[in-house]
Motif scaffolding. Structure first.
Motif, mmCIF file in Angstrom:
data_model
loop_
_atom_site.group_PDB
_atom_site.id
_atom_site.type_symbol
_atom_site.label_atom_id
_atom_site.label_comp_id
_atom_site.label_asym_id
_atom_site.label_seq_id
_atom_site.Cartn_x
_atom_site.Cartn_y
_atom_site.Cartn_z
ATOM 1 N N ALA A 69 0.833 -1.202 0.000
ATOM 2 C CA ALA A 69 0.000 0.000 0.000
ATOM 3 C C ALA A 69 0.870 1.256 0.000
ATOM 4 O O ALA A 69 0.596 2.227 -0.719
ATOM 5 N N PHE A 70 1.930 1.245 0.786
ATOM 6 C CA PHE A 70 2.801 2.413 0.892
ATOM 7 C C PHE A 70 3.576 2.678 -0.405
ATOM 8 O O PHE A 70 4.090 3.776 -0.599
ATOM 9 N N GLN A 71 3.659 1.679 -1.272
ATOM 10 C CA GLN A 71 4.344 1.870 -2.549
ATOM 11 C C GLN A 71 3.492 2.637 -3.557
ATOM 12 O O GLN A 71 3.987 3.063 -4.601
ATOM 13 N N LYS A 72 2.227 2.849 -3.228
ATOM 14 C CA LYS A 72 1.310 3.517 -4.158
ATOM 15 C C LYS A 72 1.306 5.036 -4.033
ATOM 16 O O LYS A 72 0.638 5.714 -4.802
ATOM 17 N N PHE A 73 2.031 5.561 -3.038
ATOM 18 C CA PHE A 73 2.082 7.013 -2.879
ATOM 19 C C PHE A 73 3.465 7.421 -2.388
ATOM 20 O O PHE A 73 4.266 6.583 -1.970
ATOM 21 N N LYS A 74 3.750 8.702 -2.464
ATOM 22 C CA LYS A 74 5.047 9.225 -2.051
ATOM 23 C C LYS A 74 5.208 9.097 -0.540
ATOM 24 O O LYS A 74 4.331 9.521 0.217
ATOM 25 N N THR A 75 6.313 8.508 -0.092
ATOM 26 C CA THR A 75 6.549 8.355 1.342
ATOM 27 C C THR A 75 7.969 8.788 1.702
ATOM 28 O O THR A 75 8.872 8.762 0.865
ATOM 29 N N LYS A 76 8.137 9.140 2.943
ATOM 30 C CA LYS A 76 9.471 9.415 3.470
ATOM 31 C C LYS A 76 10.234 8.098 3.518
ATOM 32 O O LYS A 76 9.677 7.057 3.870
ATOM 33 N N LYS A 77 11.505 8.113 3.174
ATOM 34 C CA LYS A 77 12.307 6.899 3.167
ATOM 35 C C LYS A 77 12.259 6.225 4.534
ATOM 36 O O LYS A 77 12.462 6.864 5.567
ATOM 37 N N GLY A 78 11.960 4.950 4.532
ATOM 38 C CA GLY A 78 11.910 4.189 5.771
ATOM 39 C C GLY A 78 10.582 4.226 6.488
ATOM 40 O O GLY A 78 10.413 3.545 7.506
ATOM 41 N N ALA A 79 9.621 5.004 5.988
ATOM 42 C CA ALA A 79 8.308 5.075 6.633
ATOM 43 C C ALA A 79 7.576 3.745 6.509
ATOM 44 O O ALA A 79 7.523 3.155 5.424
ATOM 45 N N ARG A 80 7.036 3.285 7.591
ATOM 46 C CA ARG A 80 6.291 2.030 7.620
ATOM 47 C C ARG A 80 4.954 2.257 8.315
ATOM 48 O O ARG A 80 4.785 3.206 9.071
ATOM 49 N N PRO A 150 7.240 19.125 7.066
ATOM 50 C CA PRO A 150 6.070 18.984 6.210
ATOM 51 C C PRO A 150 6.109 17.722 5.360
ATOM 52 O O PRO A 150 7.195 17.213 5.036
ATOM 53 N N PRO A 151 4.937 17.195 5.013
ATOM 54 C CA PRO A 151 4.884 16.009 4.157
ATOM 55 C C PRO A 151 5.344 16.321 2.741
ATOM 56 O O PRO A 151 5.416 17.485 2.339
ATOM 57 N N TYR A 152 5.648 15.279 1.994
ATOM 58 C CA TYR A 152 5.991 15.440 0.586
ATOM 59 C C TYR A 152 4.723 15.686 -0.224
ATOM 60 O O TYR A 152 3.631 15.228 0.144
ATOM 61 N N GLU A 153 4.862 16.352 -1.336
ATOM 62 C CA GLU A 153 3.760 16.443 -2.284
ATOM 63 C C GLU A 153 3.450 15.029 -2.777
ATOM 64 O O GLU A 153 4.349 14.286 -3.155
ATOM 65 N N GLY A 154 2.191 14.655 -2.731
ATOM 66 C CA GLY A 154 1.804 13.319 -3.167
ATOM 67 C C GLY A 154 1.726 12.291 -2.058
ATOM 68 O O GLY A 154 1.392 11.126 -2.292
ATOM 69 N N GLU A 155 2.016 12.692 -0.825
ATOM 70 C CA GLU A 155 1.959 11.796 0.328
ATOM 71 C C GLU A 155 0.533 11.729 0.859
ATOM 72 O O GLU A 155 -0.166 12.740 0.891
ATOM 73 N N ILE A 156 0.087 10.566 1.278
ATOM 74 C CA ILE A 156 -1.225 10.457 1.917
ATOM 75 C C ILE A 156 -1.108 10.937 3.356
ATOM 76 O O ILE A 156 -0.219 10.511 4.100
ATOM 77 N N VAL A 157 -2.015 11.833 3.736
ATOM 78 C CA VAL A 157 -1.989 12.398 5.088
ATOM 79 C C VAL A 157 -3.407 12.589 5.618
ATOM 80 O O VAL A 157 -4.361 12.731 4.847
ATOM 81 N N TYR A 158 -3.509 12.588 6.926
ATOM 82 C CA TYR A 158 -4.669 13.162 7.597
ATOM 83 C C TYR A 158 -4.293 14.616 7.856
ATOM 84 O O TYR A 158 -3.176 14.896 8.320
ATOM 85 N N LYS A 159 -5.190 15.547 7.598
ATOM 86 C CA LYS A 159 -4.867 16.945 7.856
ATOM 87 C C LYS A 159 -6.124 17.747 8.160
ATOM 88 O O LYS A 159 -7.245 17.306 7.888
ATOM 89 N N ASP A 160 -5.910 18.934 8.761
ATOM 90 C CA ASP A 160 -6.997 19.873 8.981
ATOM 91 C C ASP A 160 -6.586 21.223 8.403
ATOM 92 O O ASP A 160 -5.633 21.297 7.613
ATOM 93 N N ASP A 161 -7.272 22.286 8.783
ATOM 94 C CA ASP A 161 -6.977 23.600 8.199
ATOM 95 C C ASP A 161 -5.632 24.166 8.651
ATOM 96 O O ASP A 161 -5.098 25.075 8.018
ATOM 97 N N LYS A 162 -5.070 23.639 9.730
ATOM 98 C CA LYS A 162 -3.796 24.158 10.242
ATOM 99 C C LYS A 162 -2.586 23.402 9.700
ATOM 100 O O LYS A 162 -1.492 23.951 9.602
ATOM 101 N N GLY A 163 -2.782 22.149 9.343
ATOM 102 C CA GLY A 163 -1.644 21.375 8.833
ATOM 103 C C GLY A 163 -1.904 19.888 8.881
ATOM 104 O O GLY A 163 -3.027 19.434 9.099
ATOM 105 N N ALA A 164 -0.849 19.112 8.675
ATOM 106 C CA ALA A 164 -0.962 17.657 8.691
ATOM 107 C C ALA A 164 -1.091 17.151 10.125
ATOM 108 O O ALA A 164 -0.507 17.715 11.054
#
Length: 235
Positions: A69-80, A150-164
């Motif tokens: 699943a994590f291979q389908k979007f941009k992730t920080k190296k080593g993120a699990r 900050p997250p990478y562009e293209g990373e899946i995140v939960y976020k609100d109006d203030k940030g991730a």
């Protein structure tokens, strides 16, 4: 009125996913009996060993499906995934410590059912919360840090109006919305990407609901979001 919305950018990658949500209002999350939760987690650690039948850690199904699943979007190296992080500790013979009742409860459920679970303080949300693809400029200060990451562009995140709020889907949580002893209103979630485990997912959600209700009181509501049901009210 705050909402949780799963945006189409997420569904385009994971159309079969399901997100179980427990919203809790008026709970008492103060620590009264750490030993109770220590025993709860210890029992779940033993049950979690069934997800580690293959000697090669990465070959175990629970690990493999989330790495894919994590291979389908941009992730920080080593993120699990969060469930991999918990199971890795169990695999190495390390115990999961107690933090506060809500965190202990969702860690228990995560271990017992082999599914990622997490939680946030609803009162710390700024506006609506969404599960979406990051723009890349969202503010994010992770637990244990004081610098913006900050997250990478293209990373899946939960976020609100203030940030991730959580980076790489369920990898790393922000300090701003973390659950504490003072949390009164909480957002808990369980995430499913493996359709074959729908029954486990549903049972995990029901047990999470019951453990919170029985131990912390308050008003507890359970919801399941999918591609046909993309948003709920959380406050």
């Amino acid at each position: 009125m705050k909402k949780f919305v799963i945006e189409d950018s997420f569904w385009s990658l994971f159309p079969q996913a399901k997100i179980g949500v427990i919203t809790c209002h008026g709970i008492d999350n103060t620590i009264k009996d750490s030993d109770q939760y220590r025993k709860m987690i210890s029992s779940a650690e033993e049950e979690a060993l069934k997800y580690l039948q293959d000697a090669k850690f990465s070959n175990n199904t629970v690990i493999k499906v989330w790495r894919e699943a994590f291979q389908k979007f941009k992730t920080k190296k080593g993120a699990r995934s969060s469930i991999e992080a918990l199971l890795k500790r169990i695999d190495k013979g390390n115990h999961i410590g107690t933090i506060n009742p809500l965190v202990d409860i969702y860690n228990t459920i995560s271990l017992k059912y082999g599914l990622p679970c997490g939680g946030e303080d609803i009162d710390k949300f700024v506006g609506d919360i969404s599960l979406t693809i990051a723009v890349g400029d969202e503010e994010f200060i992770p637990l244990g840090k004081d610098e913006n990451s900050p997250p990478y562009e293209g990373e899946i995140v939960y976020k609100d109006d203030k940030g991730a709020i959580c980076r790489c889907w369920n990898w790393r949580e922000a300090v701003r919305t973390m659950l504490t002893e003072n949390t009164v209103n909480a957002f808990l979630c369980i995430e499913l990407v493996d359709e074959s485990r729908l029954m486990d997912f549903e049972n995990a959600l029901k047990e999470l609901w019951k453990l919170v209700q029985d131990n912390l009181g308050g008003r507890i509501k359970m919801s399941i979001l999918d591609i046909d049901n993309k948003e709920i009210v959380v406050d």
